[in-house]
Design a protein around this motif. Sequence first.
Motif, mmCIF file in Angstrom:
data_model
loop_
_atom_site.group_PDB
_atom_site.id
_atom_site.type_symbol
_atom_site.label_atom_id
_atom_site.label_comp_id
_atom_site.label_asym_id
_atom_site.label_seq_id
_atom_site.Cartn_x
_atom_site.Cartn_y
_atom_site.Cartn_z
ATOM 1 N N TRP A 102 -37.083 51.927 33.636
ATOM 2 C CA TRP A 102 -38.110 52.906 33.280
ATOM 3 C C TRP A 102 -39.380 52.218 32.784
ATOM 4 C CZ3 TRP A 102 -39.850 57.408 34.236
ATOM 5 C CH2 TRP A 102 -40.678 58.107 33.342
ATOM 6 N N ASN A 103 -39.236 51.173 31.976
ATOM 7 C CA ASN A 103 -40.411 50.455 31.472
ATOM 8 C C ASN A 103 -41.159 49.748 32.599
ATOM 9 O OD1 ASN A 103 -40.188 51.173 28.759
ATOM 10 N ND2 ASN A 103 -38.818 49.465 28.295
ATOM 11 N N GLN A 104 -40.427 49.170 33.544
ATOM 12 C CA GLN A 104 -41.075 48.543 34.691
ATOM 13 C C GLN A 104 -41.826 49.579 35.522
ATOM 14 O OE1 GLN A 104 -37.699 46.614 36.537
ATOM 15 N NE2 GLN A 104 -38.239 44.614 35.690
ATOM 16 N N PHE A 105 -41.217 50.762 35.677
ATOM 17 C CA PHE A 105 -41.878 51.825 36.432
ATOM 18 C C PHE A 105 -43.159 52.266 35.731
ATOM 19 C CE2 PHE A 105 -42.479 56.443 37.063
ATOM 20 C CZ PHE A 105 -42.775 56.431 38.417
ATOM 21 N N LYS A 106 -43.140 52.350 34.406
ATOM 22 C CA LYS A 106 -44.343 52.743 33.681
ATOM 23 C C LYS A 106 -45.444 51.690 33.828
ATOM 24 C CE LYS A 106 -42.918 53.833 29.479
ATOM 25 N NZ LYS A 106 -43.097 54.372 28.113
ATOM 26 N N GLU A 107 -45.059 50.406 33.848
ATOM 27 C CA GLU A 107 -46.054 49.352 34.090
ATOM 28 C C GLU A 107 -46.737 49.548 35.436
ATOM 29 O OE1 GLU A 107 -45.021 45.190 33.363
ATOM 30 O OE2 GLU A 107 -43.261 45.882 32.260
ATOM 31 N N LEU A 108 -45.923 49.776 36.466
ATOM 32 C CA LEU A 108 -46.468 49.982 37.805
ATOM 33 C C LEU A 108 -47.301 51.259 37.869
ATOM 34 C CD1 LEU A 108 -43.313 49.039 39.908
ATOM 35 C CD2 LEU A 108 -45.438 47.751 39.812
ATOM 36 N N ASN A 109 -46.811 52.304 37.202
ATOM 37 C CA ASN A 109 -47.489 53.595 37.237
ATOM 38 C C ASN A 109 -48.872 53.526 36.595
ATOM 39 O OD1 ASN A 109 -48.072 56.417 35.886
ATOM 40 N ND2 ASN A 109 -46.685 56.805 37.590
ATOM 41 N N LEU A 110 -48.966 52.851 35.458
ATOM 42 C CA LEU A 110 -50.229 52.767 34.731
ATOM 43 C C LEU A 110 -51.250 51.887 35.450
ATOM 44 C CD1 LEU A 110 -48.914 52.407 31.074
ATOM 45 C CD2 LEU A 110 -50.130 54.362 32.022
ATOM 46 N N CYS A 111 -50.776 50.832 36.101
ATOM 47 C CA CYS A 111 -51.695 49.847 36.679
ATOM 48 C C CYS A 111 -51.999 50.054 38.153
ATOM 49 C CB CYS A 111 -51.133 48.442 36.486
ATOM 50 S SG CYS A 111 -50.931 47.962 34.757
ATOM 51 N N ALA A 112 -51.055 50.642 38.907
ATOM 52 C CA ALA A 112 -51.218 50.571 40.366
ATOM 53 C C ALA A 112 -50.830 51.830 41.130
ATOM 54 C CB ALA A 112 -50.399 49.392 40.894
#
Length: 246
Positions: free
Chosen positions: A86-96
């Motif tokens: 979930w944290n990795q998905f949020k990183e991707l979601n916020l940046c890209a």
Amino acid sequence: LWGDATLAIRSAAVIGRVLVVASDVSNGREVLPDELAFQFGLLVIACNALANSALPKIKASLAPPLLTSQDRHAFRALFRPAGITWNQFKELNLCAMDWVTLEKGQIITSDEIEGLDGNDAVFWLYQGDVEIHSNDKLLHDISRLGKSQKDSHAAGLGLLGEMRLAKLLDGQNSSKKTKNKTTGEKKDESSRRMTAIVGESGATLLRMNTTKIEKLLKHDQELTNSVNRLVFKGMQDKLNALLLKP
């Protein structure tokens, strides 16, 4: 010791640089200006590398825990089965990542059209239908009804343009020899042209910017491994669909 835990390794590198300088000072040894400048330069490099790894994770942890219903469904259907946290998905979601809605007949991605906006991104079909053409022949007709779990077992089938992610991941270890080989194979590209076109009912898609994803992957080996599994899952679902196609 920590394997692919880039953040832990880069944190240890910063601490190590600080301890090297501190040991010289605490022992009362005279530190020459050139040695001090050298150690300070290495410390700056280590701090910069740590910041590149830590800032996306800090932003993701400070972001609201609940994203949109579309984001949550995309995570459950596509990203979590591929091993992305979930944290990795949020990183991707916020940046890209962002959501786009396209009308009937619009081209999403194409290997035939240079400069097409979609050729700098990877898409995932959330709702609507898309036709996949190979050499002007219909290869797949993908339909999805939003939160319907009817095709959740083959969510990777709706991943469009994943070859760009595959090339991005492969490019991190590519050499000039590989580039020259690719150039020499341009004549054969016409035998594997792919085009994704929006179908009759339009489409809502999750768009992932490959340029921004590449910046994240340069500083996070664990995320790189997760995205690698995502690409593999998309290709695997497409292969299974072809094998089961009557």
